[in-house]
Motif scaffolding. Sequence first.
Motif, PDB file in Angstrom:
ATOM      1  N   PHE A  75     -27.483  -1.119 -17.177  1.00 39.80           N
ATOM      2  CA  PHE A  75     -26.205  -0.461 -16.899  1.00 39.80           C
ATOM      3  C   PHE A  75     -25.313  -0.538 -18.126  1.00 39.80           C
ATOM      4  O   PHE A  75     -25.585  -1.293 -19.071  1.00 39.80           O
ATOM      5  CB  PHE A  75     -25.516  -1.071 -15.668  1.00 39.80           C
ATOM      6  N   ASP A  76     -24.248   0.244 -18.103  1.00 39.75           N
ATOM      7  CA  ASP A  76     -23.393   0.413 -19.277  1.00 39.75           C
ATOM      8  C   ASP A  76     -22.441  -0.760 -19.486  1.00 39.75           C
ATOM      9  O   ASP A  76     -22.133  -1.511 -18.545  1.00 39.75           O
ATOM     10  CB  ASP A  76     -22.567   1.690 -19.153  1.00 39.75           C
ATOM     11  N   ASN A  77     -21.962  -0.873 -20.716  1.00 37.01           N
ATOM     12  CA  ASN A  77     -20.911  -1.836 -21.037  1.00 37.01           C
ATOM     13  C   ASN A  77     -19.613  -1.480 -20.318  1.00 37.01           C
ATOM     14  O   ASN A  77     -19.345  -0.310 -20.028  1.00 37.01           O
ATOM     15  CB  ASN A  77     -20.626  -1.854 -22.543  1.00 37.01           C
ATOM     16  N   GLU A  78     -18.799  -2.508 -20.084  1.00 34.26           N
ATOM     17  CA  GLU A  78     -17.459  -2.293 -19.546  1.00 34.26           C
ATOM     18  C   GLU A  78     -16.451  -2.952 -20.494  1.00 34.26           C
ATOM     19  O   GLU A  78     -16.552  -2.792 -21.702  1.00 34.26           O
ATOM     20  CB  GLU A  78     -17.394  -2.833 -18.106  1.00 34.26           C
ATOM     21  N   TYR A  79     -15.484  -3.684 -19.956  1.00 38.35           N
ATOM     22  CA  TYR A  79     -14.469  -4.303 -20.801  1.00 38.35           C
ATOM     23  C   TYR A  79     -15.090  -5.348 -21.731  1.00 38.35           C
ATOM     24  O   TYR A  79     -15.903  -6.142 -21.286  1.00 38.35           O
ATOM     25  CB  TYR A  79     -13.412  -4.970 -19.910  1.00 38.35           C
ATOM     26  N   PRO A  80     -14.739  -5.369 -23.033  1.00 32.66           N
ATOM     27  CA  PRO A  80     -13.721  -4.557 -23.696  1.00 32.66           C
ATOM     28  C   PRO A  80     -14.242  -3.301 -24.383  1.00 32.66           C
ATOM     29  O   PRO A  80     -13.466  -2.568 -24.993  1.00 32.66           O
ATOM     30  CB  PRO A  80     -13.168  -5.522 -24.734  1.00 32.66           C
ATOM     31  N   THR A  81     -15.558  -3.045 -24.291  1.00 33.66           N
ATOM     32  CA  THR A  81     -16.111  -1.881 -24.984  1.00 33.66           C
ATOM     33  C   THR A  81     -15.448  -0.583 -24.532  1.00 33.66           C
ATOM     34  O   THR A  81     -15.250   0.335 -25.323  1.00 33.66           O
ATOM     35  CB  THR A  81     -17.630  -1.800 -24.743  1.00 33.66           C
ATOM     36  N   ASP A  82     -15.099  -0.511 -23.230  1.00 29.30           N
ATOM     37  CA  ASP A  82     -14.542   0.729 -22.693  1.00 29.30           C
ATOM     38  C   ASP A  82     -13.139   1.038 -23.214  1.00 29.30           C
ATOM     39  O   ASP A  82     -12.591   2.106 -22.920  1.00 29.30           O
ATOM     40  CB  ASP A  82     -14.553   0.709 -21.169  1.00 29.30           C
ATOM     41  N   LEU A  83     -12.543   0.142 -23.976  1.00 33.88           N
ATOM     42  CA  LEU A  83     -11.226   0.404 -24.558  1.00 33.88           C
ATOM     43  C   LEU A  83     -11.317   1.241 -25.832  1.00 33.88           C
ATOM     44  O   LEU A  83     -10.306   1.724 -26.338  1.00 33.88           O
ATOM     45  CB  LEU A  83     -10.514  -0.915 -24.883  1.00 33.88           C
ATOM     46  N   PHE A  84     -12.539   1.420 -26.355  1.00 34.56           N
ATOM     47  CA  PHE A  84     -12.723   2.088 -27.644  1.00 34.56           C
ATOM     48  C   PHE A  84     -13.608   3.315 -27.476  1.00 34.56           C
ATOM     49  O   PHE A  84     -14.620   3.253 -26.768  1.00 34.56           O
ATOM     50  CB  PHE A  84     -13.371   1.130 -28.650  1.00 34.56           C
ATOM     51  N   PRO A  85     -13.262   4.417 -28.121  1.00 34.93           N
ATOM     52  CA  PRO A  85     -14.149   5.595 -28.094  1.00 34.93           C
ATOM     53  C   PRO A  85     -15.471   5.276 -28.787  1.00 34.93           C
ATOM     54  O   PRO A  85     -15.535   4.431 -29.677  1.00 34.93           O
ATOM     55  CB  PRO A  85     -13.360   6.658 -28.877  1.00 34.93           C
ATOM     56  N   ALA A  86     -16.517   5.963 -28.366  1.00 36.82           N
ATOM     57  CA  ALA A  86     -17.819   5.781 -29.021  1.00 36.82           C
ATOM     58  C   ALA A  86     -17.698   6.092 -30.510  1.00 36.82           C
ATOM     59  O   ALA A  86     -17.070   7.080 -30.895  1.00 36.82           O
ATOM     60  CB  ALA A  86     -18.855   6.692 -28.376  1.00 36.82           C
TER      61      ALA A  86
END
Length: 298
Positions: free
Chosen positions: A196-207
């Motif tokens: 499954f995908d990463n969440e916080y804190p990765t989701d705070l930054f655009p790919a």
Amino acid sequence: MPSNEQRRAAAKRKLERQLARRAEQEKKRKRLTIAGSVLGVIVVVAAATGVYFLTTGEDSSSDTAESSSAVPTTQFVNTPLDIPGPPPPAAKPATVDCSYPVGQEPPAKPVTAPTTTSVATDGPQVKVAIDSTQGPIGLSLNSAQAPCTVNSMVSLIKQGYFDKTSCHRIVATPGFGILQCGDPAATGMGGPGYTFDNEYPTDLFPAGDPALQQPVNYKRGLVAMANAGISPDGKGTNGSQFFLVFGDTQLPPNYTIFGTIDEAGLATLDKVAGGGVKGGAEDGGPAIPISFTTVKVG
């Protein structure tokens, strides 16, 4: 006034320091990466022979005492980092849709992906009690900031996936203190058969954001997921492996933070950290073995 030669020498020294720092950061980042290419080989062999590389964790109290007392220990001292932690998590919708695609390799221990994929983010923190061979570890899992991760962890816990498993890896050096667990195979390459995908804190930054390559402080007391980076199709590679942070640790924000460790748990981790790594290495199996006898929600 410095001469041209002196200025060139100073610039060269500055560049060498920058390159050394980058190399060390990359080295530390790779420590948390699971060797995905080897995973297929290990799991395929296990499936073909019908044998999973399980560590039962059925140590008696006398065995536990012996394994602890036989290892020279030193007190691990956390070295607070002078870099900030990740930004605060962003608010999420009341429910989120999670995806757990099944991979090509079977799980390291029989288990199924979560059946619930619509997950609430407004519930209380989930309490987890780990009974380990070196002492209790209590966790509080945060569904508000990492709902899909917590949903997966709770599903695995309720299926007994982490029971009678060993923590296979420890790093206890200044600026890096983690115990990595969650692989029933105890090889560092086992998983639940889905990702499954990463969440916080990765989701705070655009790919592709350069900030995803810059280190932040994963502070003592956090729980985060280990992963194998982003797959070629752009998907996350989280599975079941996670790391317990007992010393402030410098990593890029590519590892989902999904909970915290209680004081009793930190005391247990400090005990294990005091033994260091087998053979005196910097990274490897803990010299004081630690297994999870049971892991329960609530």
